[in-house]
Design a protein around this motif. Structure first.
Motif, PDB file in Angstrom:
ATOM      1  N   VAL A 140       7.635 -23.066  75.385  1.00 40.29           N
ATOM      2  CA  VAL A 140       7.552 -21.849  76.191  1.00 40.29           C
ATOM      3  C   VAL A 140       6.103 -21.556  76.575  1.00 40.29           C
ATOM      4  O   VAL A 140       5.818 -21.132  77.697  1.00 40.29           O
ATOM      5  N   ASP A 144       5.324 -23.908  79.399  1.00 36.99           N
ATOM      6  CA  ASP A 144       6.058 -23.597  80.636  1.00 36.99           C
ATOM      7  C   ASP A 144       7.043 -22.466  80.355  1.00 36.99           C
ATOM      8  O   ASP A 144       8.162 -22.717  79.914  1.00 36.99           O
ATOM      9  N   PRO A 145       6.625 -21.218  80.608  1.00 38.22           N
ATOM     10  CA  PRO A 145       7.475 -20.063  80.298  1.00 38.22           C
ATOM     11  C   PRO A 145       8.791 -20.039  81.078  1.00 38.22           C
ATOM     12  O   PRO A 145       9.730 -19.352  80.681  1.00 38.22           O
ATOM     13  N   ARG A 146       8.885 -20.797  82.162  1.00 36.86           N
ATOM     14  CA  ARG A 146      10.118 -20.811  82.959  1.00 36.86           C
ATOM     15  C   ARG A 146      10.972 -22.044  82.688  1.00 36.86           C
ATOM     16  O   ARG A 146      11.913 -22.324  83.425  1.00 36.86           O
ATOM     17  N   LEU A 147      10.676 -22.762  81.653  1.00 35.28           N
ATOM     18  CA  LEU A 147      11.422 -23.978  81.322  1.00 35.28           C
ATOM     19  C   LEU A 147      12.877 -23.624  81.033  1.00 35.28           C
ATOM     20  O   LEU A 147      13.158 -22.791  80.152  1.00 35.28           O
ATOM     21  N   PRO A 148      13.817 -24.221  81.760  1.00 39.30           N
ATOM     22  CA  PRO A 148      15.233 -23.903  81.534  1.00 39.30           C
ATOM     23  C   PRO A 148      15.646 -24.153  80.080  1.00 39.30           C
ATOM     24  O   PRO A 148      15.261 -25.151  79.478  1.00 39.30           O
ATOM     25  N   HIS A 199      14.121 -20.383  76.285  1.00 39.92           N
ATOM     26  CA  HIS A 199      14.318 -19.070  75.661  1.00 39.92           C
ATOM     27  C   HIS A 199      15.668 -19.005  74.951  1.00 39.92           C
ATOM     28  O   HIS A 199      15.796 -18.354  73.910  1.00 39.92           O
TER      29      HIS A 199
END
Length: 174
Positions: free
Chosen positions: A154, A157-161, A164
């Motif tokens: 995360v 790459d906080p937007r990694l599918p 989260h």
């Protein structure tokens, strides 16, 4: 062996070994028979003999690594599975997966990440490789390290599918 009559094949191969000790290729065939039967402990012994007779026996090398893993000796499997990885420009998926699992079992997490990254053609230090390794660690119930690796994914790459989602799963499990 081709008919799935492993005990009969092993019996015949053992008779050959008794009557013609040192017969070329016999240890390889016996190791393969034990491997196919699922008797990994005996497969290890025969496959080691096959490699002593022919160090270039690639099939025996791979089967020995897998047999060590399946007989509960992941540390012993690693050198053989690492060798398998050098033969292919692209990853041998089965060997990469088992190698990654061996690294997890021996708590060598960075090398596990590298093996899984190679398996999926990812950069070893990418967010994806951290996430994939975190998932594998979580499956093996290595939650603290899985959490660390998921957090690293995360951070990269906080937007990694699904990153989260995995973090949530780990927190729920804890």
């Amino acid at each position: 062996l081709q008919q799935g009559k492993y005990d009969e094949a092993i019996g015949e191969l053992q008779q050959l070994a008794s009557s013609q000790p040192g017969m070329k290729g016999l240890a390889h065939e016996l190791g393969t028979a034990y491997y196919r039967k699922g008797d990994y402990f005996h497969a290890v012994d025969s496959l080691k003999q096959a490699l002593q007779a022919d160090p270039a026996d690639n099939e025996a090398t791979q089967l020995l690594g897998i047999s060590y893993y399946l007989s509960g000796k992941p540390a012993d499997a690693i050198p053989f599975l690492e060798k398998v990885q050098t033969w292919y420009s692209r990853a041998n998926v089965d060997a990469s997966y088992i190698l990654g699992q061996c690294y997890i079992q021996t708590k060598d997490y960075p090398h596990a990440r590298q093996a899984f990254a190679k398996m999926f053609d990812l950069a070893p230090d990418s967010a994806g490789s951290y996430l994939l390794t975190a998932r594998m660690l979580f499956r093996q119930e290595f939650e603290p390290v899985a959490l660390e690796y998921a957090q690293k994914a995360v951070a990269l790459d906080p937007r990694l599918p699904l990153a989260h989602e995995l973090l949530g799963e780990i927190h729920l499990f804890q």
